[in-house]
Enzyme design. Structure first.
Site, mmCIF file in Angstrom:
data_model
loop_
_atom_site.group_PDB
_atom_site.id
_atom_site.type_symbol
_atom_site.label_atom_id
_atom_site.label_comp_id
_atom_site.label_asym_id
_atom_site.label_seq_id
_atom_site.Cartn_x
_atom_site.Cartn_y
_atom_site.Cartn_z
ATOM 1 N N SER A 85 13.938 45.987 38.199
ATOM 2 C CA SER A 85 13.549 47.227 37.503
ATOM 3 C C SER A 85 12.210 47.146 36.682
ATOM 4 O O SER A 85 11.750 46.302 36.540
ATOM 5 C CB SER A 85 14.936 47.182 36.552
ATOM 6 O OG SER A 85 14.625 48.162 35.420
ATOM 7 N N TYR A 97 20.437 44.047 29.632
ATOM 8 C CA TYR A 97 19.786 44.425 30.884
ATOM 9 C C TYR A 97 18.269 44.042 30.864
ATOM 10 O O TYR A 97 17.960 43.342 31.822
ATOM 11 C CB TYR A 97 19.920 45.941 30.951
ATOM 12 C CG TYR A 97 19.635 46.422 32.220
ATOM 13 C CD1 TYR A 97 20.390 45.994 33.339
ATOM 14 C CD2 TYR A 97 18.463 47.321 32.564
ATOM 15 C CE1 TYR A 97 19.998 46.714 34.734
ATOM 16 C CE2 TYR A 97 18.086 47.812 33.942
ATOM 17 C CZ TYR A 97 18.816 47.658 34.685
ATOM 18 O OH TYR A 97 18.397 47.957 36.242
HETATM 19 N N1 LIG Z 1 19.404 53.487 39.458
HETATM 20 C C1 LIG Z 1 18.547 53.035 38.733
HETATM 21 O O1 LIG Z 1 17.850 53.884 38.075
HETATM 22 C C2 LIG Z 1 18.026 51.610 38.526
HETATM 23 C C3 LIG Z 1 16.588 51.407 38.433
HETATM 24 C C4 LIG Z 1 16.162 50.066 38.176
HETATM 25 C C5 LIG Z 1 17.105 49.136 38.970
HETATM 26 N N2 LIG Z 1 18.357 49.298 39.341
HETATM 27 C C6 LIG Z 1 18.947 48.168 40.004
HETATM 28 O O2 LIG Z 1 19.499 48.853 41.255
HETATM 29 C C7 LIG Z 1 20.691 47.936 41.621
HETATM 30 C C8 LIG Z 1 21.729 48.762 42.077
HETATM 31 O O3 LIG Z 1 22.220 49.582 41.198
HETATM 32 P P1 LIG Z 1 22.622 51.217 41.438
HETATM 33 O O4 LIG Z 1 21.515 52.028 40.659
HETATM 34 O O5 LIG Z 1 22.641 51.271 42.803
HETATM 35 O O6 LIG Z 1 23.790 51.433 40.778
HETATM 36 P P2 LIG Z 1 25.401 51.496 41.260
HETATM 37 O O7 LIG Z 1 25.460 52.858 41.972
HETATM 38 O O8 LIG Z 1 25.953 51.432 39.979
HETATM 39 O O9 LIG Z 1 25.563 50.303 41.955
HETATM 40 C C9 LIG Z 1 25.729 49.216 41.645
HETATM 41 C C10 LIG Z 1 26.403 48.500 42.621
HETATM 42 O O10 LIG Z 1 26.631 46.910 42.211
HETATM 43 C C11 LIG Z 1 27.933 46.461 42.287
HETATM 44 N N3 LIG Z 1 28.274 45.387 41.459
HETATM 45 C C12 LIG Z 1 28.303 45.360 40.067
HETATM 46 N N4 LIG Z 1 28.912 44.275 39.767
HETATM 47 C C13 LIG Z 1 29.058 43.409 40.794
HETATM 48 C C14 LIG Z 1 29.469 42.260 41.069
HETATM 49 N N5 LIG Z 1 29.890 41.419 40.223
HETATM 50 N N6 LIG Z 1 29.739 41.795 42.426
HETATM 51 C C15 LIG Z 1 29.659 42.595 43.383
HETATM 52 N N7 LIG Z 1 28.967 43.834 43.300
HETATM 53 C C16 LIG Z 1 28.754 44.329 41.986
HETATM 54 C C17 LIG Z 1 28.672 47.900 41.998
HETATM 55 O O11 LIG Z 1 29.977 47.525 42.586
HETATM 56 P P3 LIG Z 1 31.250 48.410 41.969
HETATM 57 O O12 LIG Z 1 31.271 49.746 42.534
HETATM 58 O O13 LIG Z 1 32.470 47.513 42.291
HETATM 59 O O14 LIG Z 1 31.163 48.449 40.290
HETATM 60 C C18 LIG Z 1 27.985 48.776 42.813
HETATM 61 O O15 LIG Z 1 28.051 48.654 44.011
HETATM 62 C C19 LIG Z 1 20.920 47.403 40.309
HETATM 63 O O16 LIG Z 1 20.749 45.932 40.295
HETATM 64 C C20 LIG Z 1 20.195 48.166 39.279
HETATM 65 O O17 LIG Z 1 20.012 47.187 38.029
HETATM 66 C C21 LIG Z 1 18.594 50.644 39.201
#
Ligand SMILES: NC(=O)c1ccc[n+]([C@@H]2O[C@H](COP(=O)([O-])OP(=O)(O)OC[C@H]3O[C@@H](n4cnc5c(N)ncnc54)[C@H](OP(=O)(O)O)[C@@H]3O)[C@@H](O)[C@H]2O)c1
Length: 287
Positions: free
Chosen positions: A146, A159
Site C-alpha cells: 500500500s 496498518y
Molecule cells: N482498497 C484499497 O484502497 C487498498 C489500498 C492499498 C492496499 N490495499 C490492499 O489490498 C489488499 C486487498 O484488499 P481490498 O482492498 O481488496 O479489500 P477487501 O475487499 O476488504 O478484500 C480483502 C480480502 O482479504 C481477505 N482476508 C482478510 N483476512 C483474511 C485472512 N485472515 N485469511 C484470508 N483472507 C483474509 C478478505 O476476506 P473476508 O471476506 O473473509 O474478510 C477479503 O477477501 C489488502 O492487502 C489491502 O491492504 C487496498
C-alpha cells in the site's frame, strides 16, 4: 486488458478472493487464460466470484481452496493440496485488512491481529509455495502492499506498520530469491473502492469514543477519509497492473506504485525535509 498467450497455462494462487482486488484479479486472470487457485477463508463467500466465472464459462479455470492466512493449520492444508501436483507459478499475497485508531489506545493484541494477517500471513503462504517454485527455479511472488507501506499516516499505525514490515520483508525476499529465478514484487496502491474501507476496516473503539483525548483528531481523520471516498480509484487499475506483471517473463522492478497522486506523494515525501512534511500533514488534518 492486455494478454500474452505464451504465459497461459500458468497457475496463479491468490489469497483473499472473496472480494476487492482478490476477487477481480481471480476473474480477470482466469479470463486471460491463467489457471487460478482462488483461496478465501470462508468458502461460503465464493458465490460472487463463481457467478462472474459461470457467466463467462470460466468456472473450470478456477479451483476454490479454503485458506485463512492467520492459521498455520490452514496453510499446511494448502501445502498438502500443492503436494498433490498442483504447482504454483505466481503467488499473489492479497489478503489483508486495515486497523485504525491512535496508538496509545490500541491493545497490543489488536496490533498482533493486524500483523497476523498482513505480515505473518504473507510469510506463511510464501513459505508454503517456495519449495515448489525453488525446485522449478521459476516463479513470481506479488505482495499487495500500500502507499501506507511507504508513508505513515496518523490514526492508522497498525496498518501502516504492517505494510512497512511487508515492504522490508519483500525487499529481503527479492534479493534472496533472485538467484533462484523467482521474482518478488510489491504493488503499492493508493485508495481504491473495495471493502477495505467498510467491512475490511476496524477502528479502535476507544479512539472513536468522545472521552478520548484523540477523539477530535480521529474524527478529523475519519472526515478526511469520508471526503476522499468520492475519489476512490477503480480497482480494475490494480488488476490491470497485476495482469501485466503476470504476463511479463521477468518482473524487473521491486516496487509498483499505482493510483491517483501515489507516485507524486512518495516523491514529495522523499524530497521534503521531514519538518515541512509533518507540518503539511498535520495542518491539513487539524485545520
Ligand atoms: N482498497 C484499497 O484502497 C487498498 C489500498 C492499498 C492496499 N490495499 C490492499 O489490498 C489488499 C486487498 O484488499 P481490498 O482492498 O481488496 O479489500 P477487501 O475487499 O476488504 O478484500 C480483502 C480480502 O482479504 C481477505 N482476508 C482478510 N483476512 C483474511 C485472512 N485472515 N485469511 C484470508 N483472507 C483474509 C478478505 O476476506 P473476508 O471476506 O473473509 O474478510 C477479503 O477477501 C489488502 O492487502 C489491502 O491492504 C487496498
Amino acid at each position: 486488458m492486455s494478454q500474452f498467450p505464451e504465459f497461459k497455462e500458468q497457475t496463479v494462487l491468490i489469497t483473499g478472493t472473496s472480494s476487492g482486488f482478490g476477487l477481480l484479479s481471480a476473474y480477470h486472470l482466469a479470463k486471460a487464460g491463467y489457471n487460478i487457485i482462488a483461496s478465501m477463508r470462508n468458502l461460503e463467500k465464493k458465490s460472487a466470484l463463481l457467478r462472474m466465472l459461470e457467466k463467462d464459462k470460466l468456472k473450470e479455470r478456477v479451483t476454490f481452496v479454503e485458506l485463512d492466512v492467520t492459521s498455520q493449520r490452514s496453510v499446511d492444508q494448502l501445502t498438502a493440496f500443492l503436494d498433490k501436483g498442483n504447482g504454483v507459478d505466481v503467488l499473489i499475497n492479497n489478503a489483508g485488512f486495515a486497523f485504525g485508531g491512535f496508538s496509545e489506545e490500541i491493545h497490543i493484541d489488536e496490533y498482533k491481529e493486524q500483523f497476523e494477517t498482513n505480515v505473518f500471513g504473507v510469510m506463511r503462504v510464501t513459505q508454503a509455495v517456495l519449495p515448489f517454485m525453488r525446485e522449478k527455479r521459476r516463479g513470481k511472488i506479488i505482495n499487495i502492499s500500500s502507499i501506507s507501506g511507504l508513508i505513515g499516516f496518523p490514526g492508522l499505525s497498525p496498518y501502516v506498520s504492517s505494510k512497512h514490515a511487508l515492504e522490508g520483508y519483500s525487499e529481503s525476499l527479492r534479493l534472496e530469491l533472485k538467484p533462484f529465478g523467482i521474482d518478488v514484487a510489491l504493488i503499492e496502491p493508493g485508495s481504491y473502492a473495495t471493502n477495505i474501507w467498510t467491512t475490511g476496516k476496524k477502528v479502535s473503539k476507544h479512539s472513536l469514543n468522545e472521552g478520548s483525548p484523540y477523539h477530535a483528531y480521529m474524527r478529523a481523520i475519519e472526515n478526511e477519509l469520508q471526503a476522499g471516498e468520492k475519489n476512490l480509484g477503480d480497482p480494475d487499475q490494480v488488476v490491470s497492473l497485476l495482469l501485466s506483471l503476470c504476463n511479463q517473463s521477468q518482473i524487473k522492478k521491486l516496487r509498483y506504485p499505482v493510483g491517483k497522486g501515489v507516485k507524486l506523494s512518495i516523491s514529495v515525501k522523499r524530497m521534503l525535509p521531514w519538518s515541512v512534511w509533518e507540518r503539511v500533514i498535520i495542518k491539513k488534518l487539524l485545520k
